[in-house]
Design a protein around this motif. Structure first.
Motif, PDB file in Angstrom:
ATOM      1  N   HIS A  20       0.820  -1.201   0.000  1.00  0.00           N
ATOM      2  CA  HIS A  20       0.000   0.000   0.000  1.00  0.00           C
ATOM      3  C   HIS A  20       0.861   1.261   0.000  1.00  0.00           C
ATOM      4  O   HIS A  20       0.498   2.267  -0.594  1.00  0.00           O
ATOM      5  N   GLN A  63      -5.480   2.438 -10.803  1.00  0.00           N
ATOM      6  CA  GLN A  63      -5.422   1.825  -9.481  1.00  0.00           C
ATOM      7  C   GLN A  63      -5.554   0.304  -9.564  1.00  0.00           C
ATOM      8  O   GLN A  63      -4.890  -0.429  -8.830  1.00  0.00           O
ATOM      9  N   GLN A  64      -6.420  -0.174 -10.464  1.00  0.00           N
ATOM     10  CA  GLN A  64      -6.580  -1.618 -10.619  1.00  0.00           C
ATOM     11  C   GLN A  64      -5.289  -2.254 -11.117  1.00  0.00           C
ATOM     12  O   GLN A  64      -4.896  -3.343 -10.681  1.00  0.00           O
ATOM     13  N   ALA A 109      -2.996  -2.518  -8.243  1.00  0.00           N
ATOM     14  CA  ALA A 109      -3.436  -3.606  -7.363  1.00  0.00           C
ATOM     15  C   ALA A 109      -3.022  -4.956  -7.932  1.00  0.00           C
ATOM     16  O   ALA A 109      -2.555  -5.842  -7.200  1.00  0.00           O
ATOM     17  N   THR A 161      -9.333  -6.536  -5.171  1.00  0.00           N
ATOM     18  CA  THR A 161     -10.178  -5.353  -4.999  1.00  0.00           C
ATOM     19  C   THR A 161     -11.671  -5.665  -5.079  1.00  0.00           C
ATOM     20  O   THR A 161     -12.493  -4.752  -5.003  1.00  0.00           O
ATOM     21  N   GLU A 181     -12.273   4.272  -6.719  1.00  0.00           N
ATOM     22  CA  GLU A 181     -11.521   3.065  -6.378  1.00  0.00           C
ATOM     23  C   GLU A 181     -11.993   1.884  -7.224  1.00  0.00           C
ATOM     24  O   GLU A 181     -13.163   1.791  -7.600  1.00  0.00           O
ATOM     25  N   LEU A 241      -8.975  -0.233  -2.811  1.00  0.00           N
ATOM     26  CA  LEU A 241      -7.561  -0.553  -2.671  1.00  0.00           C
ATOM     27  C   LEU A 241      -6.911   0.084  -1.450  1.00  0.00           C
ATOM     28  O   LEU A 241      -6.121  -0.546  -0.753  1.00  0.00           O
TER      29      LEU A 241
END
Length: 283
Positions: free
Chosen positions: A9, A93-94, A97, A104, A128, A134
């Motif tokens: 993170h 963001q995906q 991740a 997620t 998100e 996430l």
């Protein structure tokens, strides 16, 4: 495992800081409104500057830009422009991740999984990915799973757009989904301890759901936890004595302002939030 997630993170937060100039959130008015459309005669009141922002957050006031963003978000063209930004942030963001192995999306209830000792219904924040996000959801669940020990845990993300325009609607777009999953958990698994939680716009979803649910249903909820809550410190309807609102001192979103780095670090509070949930589940 949790330490690994914390490191992952941290890497994500470093990356997202590079796009923080576009990942802004406009402030909410001081008084909550359940209206989806701002009427002409209520605009002046709804957009009045916040007067309860702490001195530490004075550099993030609900000033002209905040008001401008709120105004354009009520217009089709303005709303589309804001959400176009979100459509670019979500896949980014995906991708992050996927690279660090963070899940997620969780659909234990949607897949009719076996009843668990504890069931968490969680609403992610604006833009998100997936349905649990996430930044906050995954580390919170990891900490909770660890502290529950041999007890089982079911996780269900709320299905809703989580757009900038949705934030301006006080998260009402997520209320039907969260309401349905809470009712399903209580009806199908009467012995499970139901936890209702949300981050950022997801916290608004939690609040809207708590207002919509009958008192007898809310009484069956074990605990309510919100992170980066735009309505901090207002009490959550029907959750007296079982609510934890986690807001960092320099998180301007908690006082109606913009996203700051402190709004992206609630993984740091995963352990303490999990302890609260376990204590309430065992009481």
């Amino acid at each position: 495992m949790f330490l690994t997630l914390r490191i992952q993170h941290a890497a994500f937060l470093f990356c997202i800081s590079a796009v923080s100039s576009t990942a802004f959130v406009y402030g909410l008015p001081a008084v909550a409104s359940n209206r989806l459309i701002v009427e002409r005669d209520s605009v002046a009141h709804s957009l009045s500057p916040r007067v309860d922002i702490p001195k530490a957050l004075s550099r993030f006031p609900a000033g002209p830009l905040n008001q401008f963003l709120r105004i354009i978000s009520t217009l089709p063209e303005g709303s589309a422009a804001l959400d176009a930004v979100g459509k670019g942030l979500t896949p980014l963001q995906q991708s992050l991740a996927d690279k660090v192995g963070i899940v997620t999306t969780r659909n234990d209830q949607a897949k009719n999984a076996s009843c668990a000792d504890v069931t968490v219904v969680f609403a992610r924040g604006t833009t998100e990915p997936g349905n649990i996000g996430l930044v906050t959801g995954p580390p919170f669940f990891e900490a909770l799973k660890k502290q529950l020990g041999n007890k089982s845990l079911a996780l269900q993300g709320v299905e809703y757009p989580a757009t900038f325009a949705g934030f301006n609607k006080n998260g009402t777009e997520g209320v039907p989904s969260m309401t349905a999953f809470i009712n399903q958990a209580i009806t199908s698994c009467p012995d499970t301890r139901v936890v209702v939680s949300g981050y950022s716009q997801g916290a608004l979803v939690v609040r809207g759901t708590a207002e919509a649910l009958p008192a007898d249903v809310m009484s069956k909820v074990s605990s309510v936890v919100t992170f980066g809550d735009p309505r901090n410190p207002t009490a959550i309807t029907g959750a007296e004595g079982k609510t934890l609102i986690v807001c960092h001192e320099d998180d301007a979103v908690c006082s109606g302002g913009f996203i700051t780095v402190d709004h992206l670090t609630y993984a740091d509070d995963a352990d303490s939030a999990a302890r609260f949930v376990v204590q309430k589940a065992e009481s």
